[in-house]
Write a protein that holds these residues in place. Structure first.
Motif, PDB file in Angstrom:
ATOM      1  N   LEU A 159     -29.886 -11.202 -10.582  1.00 45.17           N
ATOM      2  CA  LEU A 159     -28.925 -10.372  -9.859  1.00 45.17           C
ATOM      3  C   LEU A 159     -29.429  -8.936  -9.744  1.00 45.17           C
ATOM      4  CD1 LEU A 159     -25.527 -11.551 -11.418  1.00 45.17           C
ATOM      5  CD2 LEU A 159     -26.410 -12.126  -9.152  1.00 45.17           C
ATOM      6  N   ALA A 160     -29.957  -8.399 -10.847  1.00 44.23           N
ATOM      7  CA  ALA A 160     -30.485  -7.036 -10.841  1.00 44.23           C
ATOM      8  C   ALA A 160     -31.704  -6.918  -9.933  1.00 44.23           C
ATOM      9  CB  ALA A 160     -30.836  -6.607 -12.265  1.00 44.23           C
ATOM     10  N   ASP A 161     -32.599  -7.921  -9.985  1.00 47.39           N
ATOM     11  CA  ASP A 161     -33.759  -7.925  -9.093  1.00 47.39           C
ATOM     12  C   ASP A 161     -33.316  -7.868  -7.638  1.00 47.39           C
ATOM     13  OD1 ASP A 161     -35.547  -8.149 -11.210  1.00 47.39           O
ATOM     14  OD2 ASP A 161     -35.771 -10.323 -11.022  1.00 47.39           O
ATOM     15  N   ASP A 162     -32.311  -8.659  -7.311  1.00 46.44           N
ATOM     16  CA  ASP A 162     -31.858  -8.749  -5.921  1.00 46.44           C
ATOM     17  C   ASP A 162     -31.256  -7.433  -5.441  1.00 46.44           C
ATOM     18  OD1 ASP A 162     -32.714 -11.334  -6.165  1.00 46.44           O
ATOM     19  OD2 ASP A 162     -30.717 -12.239  -6.118  1.00 46.44           O
ATOM     20  N   LEU A 163     -30.438  -6.801  -6.276  1.00 45.69           N
ATOM     21  CA  LEU A 163     -29.864  -5.517  -5.877  1.00 45.69           C
ATOM     22  C   LEU A 163     -30.963  -4.480  -5.683  1.00 45.69           C
ATOM     23  CD1 LEU A 163     -27.533  -3.641  -5.264  1.00 45.69           C
ATOM     24  CD2 LEU A 163     -27.193  -3.329  -7.729  1.00 45.69           C
ATOM     25  N   GLU A 164     -31.941  -4.467  -6.576  1.00 49.16           N
ATOM     26  CA  GLU A 164     -33.068  -3.546  -6.398  1.00 49.16           C
ATOM     27  C   GLU A 164     -33.774  -3.798  -5.064  1.00 49.16           C
ATOM     28  OE1 GLU A 164     -35.290  -1.401  -9.803  1.00 49.16           O
ATOM     29  OE2 GLU A 164     -35.727  -3.549  -9.933  1.00 49.16           O
ATOM     30  N   ALA A 165     -33.978  -5.058  -4.736  1.00 49.20           N
ATOM     31  CA  ALA A 165     -34.665  -5.397  -3.485  1.00 49.20           C
ATOM     32  C   ALA A 165     -33.880  -4.907  -2.275  1.00 49.20           C
ATOM     33  CB  ALA A 165     -34.882  -6.904  -3.406  1.00 49.20           C
ATOM     34  N   VAL A 166     -32.567  -5.060  -2.306  1.00 50.66           N
ATOM     35  CA  VAL A 166     -31.729  -4.616  -1.188  1.00 50.66           C
ATOM     36  C   VAL A 166     -31.763  -3.097  -1.062  1.00 50.66           C
ATOM     37  CG1 VAL A 166     -29.351  -4.488  -0.339  1.00 50.66           C
ATOM     38  CG2 VAL A 166     -30.237  -6.642  -1.257  1.00 50.66           C
ATOM     39  N   LEU A 167     -31.656  -2.403  -2.177  1.00 53.71           N
ATOM     40  CA  LEU A 167     -31.691  -0.936  -2.143  1.00 53.71           C
ATOM     41  C   LEU A 167     -33.024  -0.440  -1.596  1.00 53.71           C
ATOM     42  CD1 LEU A 167     -30.046  -0.125  -5.609  1.00 53.71           C
ATOM     43  CD2 LEU A 167     -28.957  -0.042  -3.365  1.00 53.71           C
ATOM     44  N   THR A 168     -34.109  -1.047  -2.033  1.00 57.00           N
ATOM     45  CA  THR A 168     -35.441  -0.623  -1.595  1.00 57.00           C
ATOM     46  C   THR A 168     -35.651  -0.907  -0.113  1.00 57.00           C
ATOM     47  OG1 THR A 168     -36.317  -1.010  -3.817  1.00 57.00           O
ATOM     48  CG2 THR A 168     -37.911  -0.900  -2.028  1.00 57.00           C
ATOM     49  N   ALA A 169     -35.107  -2.029   0.366  1.00 57.80           N
ATOM     50  CA  ALA A 169     -35.313  -2.427   1.756  1.00 57.80           C
ATOM     51  C   ALA A 169     -34.467  -1.633   2.738  1.00 57.80           C
ATOM     52  CB  ALA A 169     -35.014  -3.916   1.913  1.00 57.80           C
ATOM     53  N   THR A 170     -33.361  -1.058   2.283  1.00 62.34           N
ATOM     54  CA  THR A 170     -32.413  -0.462   3.231  1.00 62.34           C
ATOM     55  C   THR A 170     -32.245   1.049   3.101  1.00 62.34           C
ATOM     56  OG1 THR A 170     -30.579  -0.942   1.715  1.00 62.34           O
ATOM     57  CG2 THR A 170     -31.070  -2.589   3.424  1.00 62.34           C
ATOM     58  N   LEU A 171     -32.644   1.635   1.986  1.00 58.05           N
ATOM     59  CA  LEU A 171     -32.454   3.062   1.767  1.00 58.05           C
ATOM     60  C   LEU A 171     -33.796   3.784   1.752  1.00 58.05           C
ATOM     61  CD1 LEU A 171     -29.739   2.941  -1.052  1.00 58.05           C
ATOM     62  CD2 LEU A 171     -29.375   3.204   1.405  1.00 58.05           C
ATOM     63  N   GLY A 172     -33.828   4.958   2.342  1.00 56.86           N
ATOM     64  CA  GLY A 172     -35.055   5.733   2.363  1.00 56.86           C
ATOM     65  C   GLY A 172     -35.329   6.409   1.030  1.00 56.86           C
ATOM     66  N   PRO A 173     -36.527   6.937   0.837  1.00 57.59           N
ATOM     67  CA  PRO A 173     -36.849   7.654  -0.404  1.00 57.59           C
ATOM     68  C   PRO A 173     -35.872   8.794  -0.656  1.00 57.59           C
ATOM     69  CG  PRO A 173     -38.820   7.280   0.912  1.00 57.59           C
ATOM     70  CD  PRO A 173     -37.660   6.900   1.784  1.00 57.59           C
ATOM     71  N   GLY A 174     -35.285   8.791  -1.827  1.00 58.66           N
ATOM     72  CA  GLY A 174     -34.335   9.833  -2.188  1.00 58.66           C
ATOM     73  C   GLY A 174     -32.936   9.648  -1.641  1.00 58.66           C
ATOM     74  N   GLU A 175     -32.726   8.638  -0.786  1.00 58.06           N
ATOM     75  CA  GLU A 175     -31.388   8.412  -0.221  1.00 58.06           C
ATOM     76  C   GLU A 175     -30.489   7.762  -1.263  1.00 58.06           C
ATOM     77  OE1 GLU A 175     -29.195   6.459   3.696  1.00 58.06           O
ATOM     78  OE2 GLU A 175     -31.257   5.881   3.189  1.00 58.06           O
ATOM     79  N   ARG A 176     -29.275   8.274  -1.374  1.00 56.08           N
ATOM     80  CA  ARG A 176     -28.350   7.780  -2.385  1.00 56.08           C
ATOM     81  C   ARG A 176     -27.123   7.173  -1.710  1.00 56.08           C
ATOM     82  NH1 ARG A 176     -29.648   9.625  -7.385  1.00 56.08           N
ATOM     83  NH2 ARG A 176     -27.566   9.895  -8.206  1.00 56.08           N
ATOM     84  N   ALA A 177     -26.522   6.221  -2.399  1.00 54.06           N
ATOM     85  CA  ALA A 177     -25.414   5.466  -1.817  1.00 54.06           C
ATOM     86  C   ALA A 177     -24.342   5.232  -2.862  1.00 54.06           C
ATOM     87  CB  ALA A 177     -25.917   4.125  -1.290  1.00 54.06           C
ATOM     88  N   VAL A 178     -23.130   4.981  -2.382  1.00 50.73           N
ATOM     89  CA  VAL A 178     -22.076   4.444  -3.239  1.00 50.73           C
ATOM     90  C   VAL A 178     -22.276   2.930  -3.284  1.00 50.73           C
ATOM     91  CG1 VAL A 178     -19.598   4.014  -3.470  1.00 50.73           C
ATOM     92  CG2 VAL A 178     -20.428   6.273  -2.777  1.00 50.73           C
ATOM     93  N   ILE A 179     -22.301   2.375  -4.486  1.00 51.04           N
ATOM     94  CA  ILE A 179     -22.488   0.930  -4.649  1.00 51.04           C
ATOM     95  C   ILE A 179     -21.183   0.353  -5.190  1.00 51.04           C
ATOM     96  CG2 ILE A 179     -23.838  -0.884  -5.741  1.00 51.04           C
ATOM     97  CD1 ILE A 179     -26.126   1.128  -5.990  1.00 51.04           C
TER      98      ILE A 179
END
Length: 308
Positions: A92-112
């Motif tokens: 589950l943690a691997d998958d969330l990391e993969a989604v964050l890396t694929a969709t957010l730019g360097p330094g971009e932050r999001a509400v999860i």
């Protein structure tokens, strides 16, 4: 997406994504990801729970995508993400990391925002580099970090070994759920929703849950049965808000209180009267409002020249 997985019209019909992509997890699992809303808007990432899919967040996606970039993905074996033999909190943690890396730019932050198993995903990822780089704030909805089966009140029995054993057998059953019938709706409403849930809410949840393959449901039930993410809660260093249904039988409010007590930076706990486990569907406006407030408070807009 199969028509069986969601309602076709009304407030719980999922809107069409502006973009779809596949995120590749650490073990090669291919995750279905949807992006809604305008590019450059504040980002929100939505992680759904056990037996659900991106369709579960339809109300939040429809509202937030007007002025946020909303990213939703299907957990392994759910929705349009293929099943995988790897079922664990690490996956589950691997998958969330993969989604964050694929969709957010360097330094971009999001509400999860994570509901149920999606909240557990967030706790499991708390120490991961991609999570710490991209998480601005977190909303946990109807979730727990440990003792899920022991604390469940789905069965109206006294707490103890018998109730725990019987609950585990029910939640881990391999039996097919079958079509969405009036009896199936009543059972699902009793087990997962509160007395205030309207028929359209029950219908939306039933279609989504019944579409989850029984092998997937069974496999992930074992992960939830053995869950121990108490340390992950203590490692969540970002602002975290918690929403729980006061009538939740799957993850009763005792879990929300325990998580709040262990968090380094809890910014609020809300227990919604008359609401069960399916908080984003049962109380869509309140869940959406909390996501909006977290984004406004913790995602800072880039200067105009940087955006340009």
């Amino acid at each position: 997406m199969s028509r069986l997985t969601h309602v076709g019209s009304g407030p719980y019909a999922p809107p069409a994504a502006a973009r779809e992509l596949t995120a590749l997890s650490a073990d090669g699992a291919r995750l279905h990801v949807e992006v809604h809303g305008p590019d450059g808007a504040p980002a929100v990432v939505l992680a759904h729970g056990w037996t659900c899919s991106t369709a579960f967040w339809a109300a939040q996606i429809r509202d937030l995508s007007a002025d946020h970039r909303v990213i939703a993905y299907d957990q392994r074996g759910h929705g349009r993400t293929p099943a995988s033999p790897a079922c664990s909190t690490e996956a589950l943690a691997d998958d969330l990391e993969a989604v964050l890396t694929a969709t957010l730019g360097p330094g971009e932050r999001a509400v999860i925002a994570g509901h149920s198993m999606g909240g557990m995903t967030v706790m499991a990822a708390a120490t991961r580099p991609a999570f710490r780089a991209h998480a601005a704030a977190v909303l946990l909805c109807s979730t727990g970090s440990s003792r899920l089966v022991a604390e469940s009140t789905v069965l109206p029995l006294r707490p103890g070994r018998l109730r725990t054993w019987l609950t585990g057998r029910i939640l881990g059953s391999r039996a097919p759920l079958g079509p969405v019938t009036p009896l199936a709706r009543r059972i699902l409403r009793y087990g997962t929703m509160g007395p205030a849930s309207a028929p359209d809410m029950v219908e939306a949840c039933a279609r989504i849950v019944h579409a989850c393959p029984r092998a997937v449901r069974h496999s992930w039930s074992h992960v939830l049965d053995r869950l121990d993410l108490d340390d992950g809660v203590r490692q969540l260093r970002v602002p975290v808000e918690i929403v729980a249904g006061a009538d939740d039988r799957l993850t009763p409010p005792v879990h929300a209180r325990a998580i709040a007590a262990a968090l380094p930076h809890c910014v609020g706990v809300t227990e919604l009267p008359g609401v069960g486990h399916m908080t984003p569907v049962e109380a869509p406006g309140q869940v959406t409002r909390r996501i909006r407030d977290l984004a406004a408070a913790h995602i800072h807009a880039a200067p105009a020249e940087e955006s340009a």
